[in-house]
Motif scaffolding. Structure first.
Motif, PDB file in Angstrom:
ATOM      1  N   GLY A 251      36.561  51.509  36.983  1.00  0.00           N
ATOM      2  CA  GLY A 251      36.364  50.105  36.668  1.00  0.00           C
ATOM      3  C   GLY A 251      36.973  49.236  37.754  1.00  0.00           C
ATOM      4  O   GLY A 251      38.025  49.564  38.307  1.00  0.00           O
ATOM      5  N   ILE A 252      36.307  48.144  38.081  1.00  0.00           N
ATOM      6  CA  ILE A 252      36.787  47.238  39.112  1.00  0.00           C
ATOM      7  C   ILE A 252      36.894  45.818  38.545  1.00  0.00           C
ATOM      8  O   ILE A 252      36.003  45.343  37.850  1.00  0.00           O
ATOM      9  CB  ILE A 252      35.861  47.269  40.356  1.00  0.00           C
ATOM     10  CG1 ILE A 252      36.420  46.400  41.480  1.00  0.00           C
ATOM     11  CG2 ILE A 252      34.436  46.884  40.011  1.00  0.00           C
ATOM     12  CD1 ILE A 252      35.680  46.584  42.806  1.00  0.00           C
ATOM     13  N   VAL A 253      38.016  45.192  38.777  1.00  0.00           N
ATOM     14  CA  VAL A 253      38.231  43.803  38.363  1.00  0.00           C
ATOM     15  C   VAL A 253      38.786  43.034  39.557  1.00  0.00           C
ATOM     16  O   VAL A 253      39.386  43.614  40.464  1.00  0.00           O
ATOM     17  CB  VAL A 253      39.201  43.691  37.167  1.00  0.00           C
ATOM     18  CG1 VAL A 253      38.618  44.331  35.923  1.00  0.00           C
ATOM     19  CG2 VAL A 253      40.554  44.318  37.498  1.00  0.00           C
ATOM     20  N   LYS A 254      38.591  41.714  39.553  1.00  0.00           N
ATOM     21  CA  LYS A 254      39.066  40.916  40.670  1.00  0.00           C
ATOM     22  C   LYS A 254      39.804  39.682  40.187  1.00  0.00           C
ATOM     23  O   LYS A 254      39.643  39.220  39.051  1.00  0.00           O
ATOM     24  CB  LYS A 254      37.905  40.484  41.562  1.00  0.00           C
ATOM     25  CG  LYS A 254      37.068  39.360  40.980  1.00  0.00           C
ATOM     26  CD  LYS A 254      36.151  38.735  42.011  1.00  0.00           C
ATOM     27  CE  LYS A 254      35.423  37.534  41.413  1.00  0.00           C
ATOM     28  NZ  LYS A 254      34.557  36.858  42.395  1.00  0.00           N
ATOM     29  N   GLN A 255      40.629  39.154  41.079  1.00  0.00           N
ATOM     30  CA  GLN A 255      41.301  37.881  40.867  1.00  0.00           C
ATOM     31  C   GLN A 255      41.071  37.031  42.108  1.00  0.00           C
ATOM     32  O   GLN A 255      41.305  37.485  43.237  1.00  0.00           O
ATOM     33  CB  GLN A 255      42.799  38.074  40.627  1.00  0.00           C
ATOM     34  CG  GLN A 255      43.549  36.784  40.336  1.00  0.00           C
ATOM     35  CD  GLN A 255      45.020  37.045  40.061  1.00  0.00           C
ATOM     36  OE1 GLN A 255      45.520  38.138  40.266  1.00  0.00           O
ATOM     37  NE2 GLN A 255      45.706  36.036  39.588  1.00  0.00           N
TER      38      GLN A 255
ATOM     39  N   GLY B 276      39.257  32.078  50.181  1.00  0.00           N
ATOM     40  CA  GLY B 276      38.628  33.129  50.957  1.00  0.00           C
ATOM     41  C   GLY B 276      39.305  34.480  50.809  1.00  0.00           C
ATOM     42  O   GLY B 276      39.166  35.351  51.666  1.00  0.00           O
ATOM     43  N   ARG B 277      40.061  34.656  49.732  1.00  0.00           N
ATOM     44  CA  ARG B 277      40.747  35.918  49.475  1.00  0.00           C
ATOM     45  C   ARG B 277      40.458  36.373  48.051  1.00  0.00           C
ATOM     46  O   ARG B 277      40.519  35.582  47.122  1.00  0.00           O
ATOM     47  CB  ARG B 277      42.262  35.782  49.670  1.00  0.00           C
ATOM     48  CG  ARG B 277      42.666  35.489  51.108  1.00  0.00           C
ATOM     49  CD  ARG B 277      44.158  35.201  51.217  1.00  0.00           C
ATOM     50  NE  ARG B 277      44.547  34.986  52.608  1.00  0.00           N
ATOM     51  CZ  ARG B 277      45.017  35.928  53.404  1.00  0.00           C
ATOM     52  NH1 ARG B 277      45.190  37.144  52.938  1.00  0.00           N
ATOM     53  NH2 ARG B 277      45.325  35.666  54.659  1.00  0.00           N
ATOM     54  N   VAL B 278      40.178  37.661  47.909  1.00  0.00           N
ATOM     55  CA  VAL B 278      39.898  38.243  46.601  1.00  0.00           C
ATOM     56  C   VAL B 278      40.794  39.463  46.422  1.00  0.00           C
ATOM     57  O   VAL B 278      40.805  40.359  47.272  1.00  0.00           O
ATOM     58  CB  VAL B 278      38.413  38.666  46.476  1.00  0.00           C
ATOM     59  CG1 VAL B 278      38.169  39.332  45.131  1.00  0.00           C
ATOM     60  CG2 VAL B 278      37.505  37.467  46.652  1.00  0.00           C
TER      61      VAL B 278
ATOM     62  N   GLY C  99      29.984  39.769  40.553  1.00  0.00           N
ATOM     63  CA  GLY C  99      30.839  39.107  41.525  1.00  0.00           C
ATOM     64  C   GLY C  99      32.194  39.724  41.711  1.00  0.00           C
ATOM     65  O   GLY C  99      33.093  39.100  42.290  1.00  0.00           O
ATOM     66  N   SER C 100      32.384  40.967  41.250  1.00  0.00           N
ATOM     67  CA  SER C 100      33.698  41.618  41.349  1.00  0.00           C
ATOM     68  C   SER C 100      33.839  42.499  42.588  1.00  0.00           C
ATOM     69  O   SER C 100      34.735  43.322  42.662  1.00  0.00           O
ATOM     70  CB  SER C 100      33.980  42.442  40.088  1.00  0.00           C
ATOM     71  OG  SER C 100      32.973  43.416  39.885  1.00  0.00           O
ATOM     72  N   ALA C 101      32.951  42.319  43.558  1.00  0.00           N
ATOM     73  CA  ALA C 101      32.993  43.044  44.841  1.00  0.00           C
ATOM     74  C   ALA C 101      32.587  44.501  44.708  1.00  0.00           C
ATOM     75  O   ALA C 101      32.976  45.328  45.521  1.00  0.00           O
ATOM     76  CB  ALA C 101      34.367  42.933  45.499  1.00  0.00           C
ATOM     77  N   LYS C 102      31.782  44.827  43.711  1.00  0.00           N
ATOM     78  CA  LYS C 102      31.310  46.210  43.547  1.00  0.00           C
ATOM     79  C   LYS C 102      30.468  46.650  44.737  1.00  0.00           C
ATOM     80  O   LYS C 102      30.655  47.735  45.277  1.00  0.00           O
ATOM     81  CB  LYS C 102      30.484  46.342  42.257  1.00  0.00           C
ATOM     82  CG  LYS C 102      31.204  45.997  40.975  1.00  0.00           C
ATOM     83  CD  LYS C 102      30.330  46.258  39.765  1.00  0.00           C
ATOM     84  CE  LYS C 102      29.041  45.447  39.758  1.00  0.00           C
ATOM     85  NZ  LYS C 102      29.260  43.999  39.660  1.00  0.00           N
ATOM     86  N   SER C 103      29.495  45.824  45.120  1.00  0.00           N
ATOM     87  CA  SER C 103      28.586  46.205  46.203  1.00  0.00           C
ATOM     88  C   SER C 103      29.315  46.290  47.540  1.00  0.00           C
ATOM     89  O   SER C 103      29.029  47.180  48.350  1.00  0.00           O
ATOM     90  CB  SER C 103      27.422  45.208  46.288  1.00  0.00           C
ATOM     91  OG  SER C 103      26.615  45.265  45.128  1.00  0.00           O
TER      92      SER C 103
END
Length: 220
Positions: free
Chosen positions: A172-176, A182-184, A12-16
Motif C-alpha cells: 500500500g502507498i500513501v502520500k503527504q 513541490g515535495r511529496v 495521485g499517490s505517486a503509484k505510477s
C-alpha cells in the motif's frame, strides 16, 4: 518471482511514478528508489492504460536526470513502453509475443482498473486479469487503487478480494503533500507476503524541480 505484486493506493499517490522508477531500476541496474537495489537486471515492458507516451517519456526523463550520475537514454534500451486500449485478457496473445521477442523479465500493468476490462467488484474480471498475467510467465507489478477505507490506510486493493488473494505481494502507498511546495512524502507498507516475512515500512520524498532539466528526485 513466484507471482504478481500489487501496488495499491489512492489517486495521485505517486503509484505510477514509483512503478516507473522500479522499471528504470531493473532495466538499468541502478538504485533509483533509495535503499532498493535491484537483485537482477532485465528488460521490462510498461503497459499503460492510464496516460500516454508523452507523459511516460516526461516522467522517465525527469527520473533519469535526477540520478547521480544522470542515467543516459542508451542505458534504457530494455524499457519497452506500450499504450494499451483493450483489456489484458484480450491482449495476452500479442503480449506473449512481445515477451518472447524482447526476452522480457517483467511487466508493469498500469492500472488494474482499466486492464481488467470489467467491474472490479466482480470476481470474473479480477480473476481474468491475474490469469492472463500468469500466461505471460514473467513477474508482474500491478498498479492498483483503493476504496474509501483504503484512503485511510486500508490493507487491500479496491474491489473484489481476489486481487489481494491472487497477489504474491501487496504494497500500500500513501502520500503527504503540502500545496505549492513541490515535495511529496510517500510511505510504502507491505500488507502481504506469501513467501516470507513482511518487509518493514519504506518512506521517501519525491522532489519536483521545474527547471531546464525537469528533474524528479527521490530522497530516502
Amino acid at each position: 518471482y513466484g507471482g504478481p505484486t500489487d501496488l495499491f493506493g489512492d489517486g495521485g499517490s505517486a503509484k505510477s511514478v514509483t512503478a516507473l522508477a522500479i522499471a528504470i531500476s531493473v532495466v538499468s541496474g541502478r538504485m533509483v528508489i533509495p535503499g532498493c537495489m535491484p537483485t537482477t537486471r532485465c528488460p521490462v515492458a510498461y503497459l499503460d492504460w492510464e496516460t500516454d507516451a508523452g507523459i511516460h517519456a516526461e516522467r522517465m526523463a525527469a527520473i533519469c536526470a535526477a540520478l547521480e550520475p544522470p542515467l543516459l537514454p542508451s542505458e534504457l534500451d530494455g524499457l519497452f513502453y506500450r499504450l494499451q486500449a483493450q483489456s489484458l485478457s484480450s491482449s495476452v496473445v500479442g503480449l506473449r509475443r512481445l515477451v518472447a521477442k524482447h526476452q522480457l523479465g517483467a511487466v508493469i500493468i498500469d492500472s488494474r482498473g482499466l486492464a481488467a476490462g470489467g467491474r472490479l467488484e466482480d470476481s470474473e474480471a479480477t480473476l481474468g486479469l491475474f490469469s492472463s498475467l500468469r500466461e505471460l510467465r514473467v513477474p508482474g507489478l500491478v498498479v492498483d487503487h483503493v476504496n474509501k477505507e483504503g484512503r485511510k490506510g486500508g490493507d487491500s486493493p479496491y474491489g473484489n478480494i481476489y486481487a489481494h488473494n491472487a497477489s504474491r505481494l501487496t504494497w500500500g502507498i500513501v502520500k503527504q503533500e503540502t500545496a505549492g511546495e513541490g515535495r511529496v512524502v510517500v510511505a510504502l507498507s507491505n500488507h502481504k507476503s506469501n513467501n516470507g516475512r513482511l518487509r518493514g515500512r519504506l518512506a521517501y520524498e519525491i522532489v519536483f524541480v521545474n527547471d531546464e532539466s525537469d528533474r524528479l528526485a527521490m530522497i530516502g
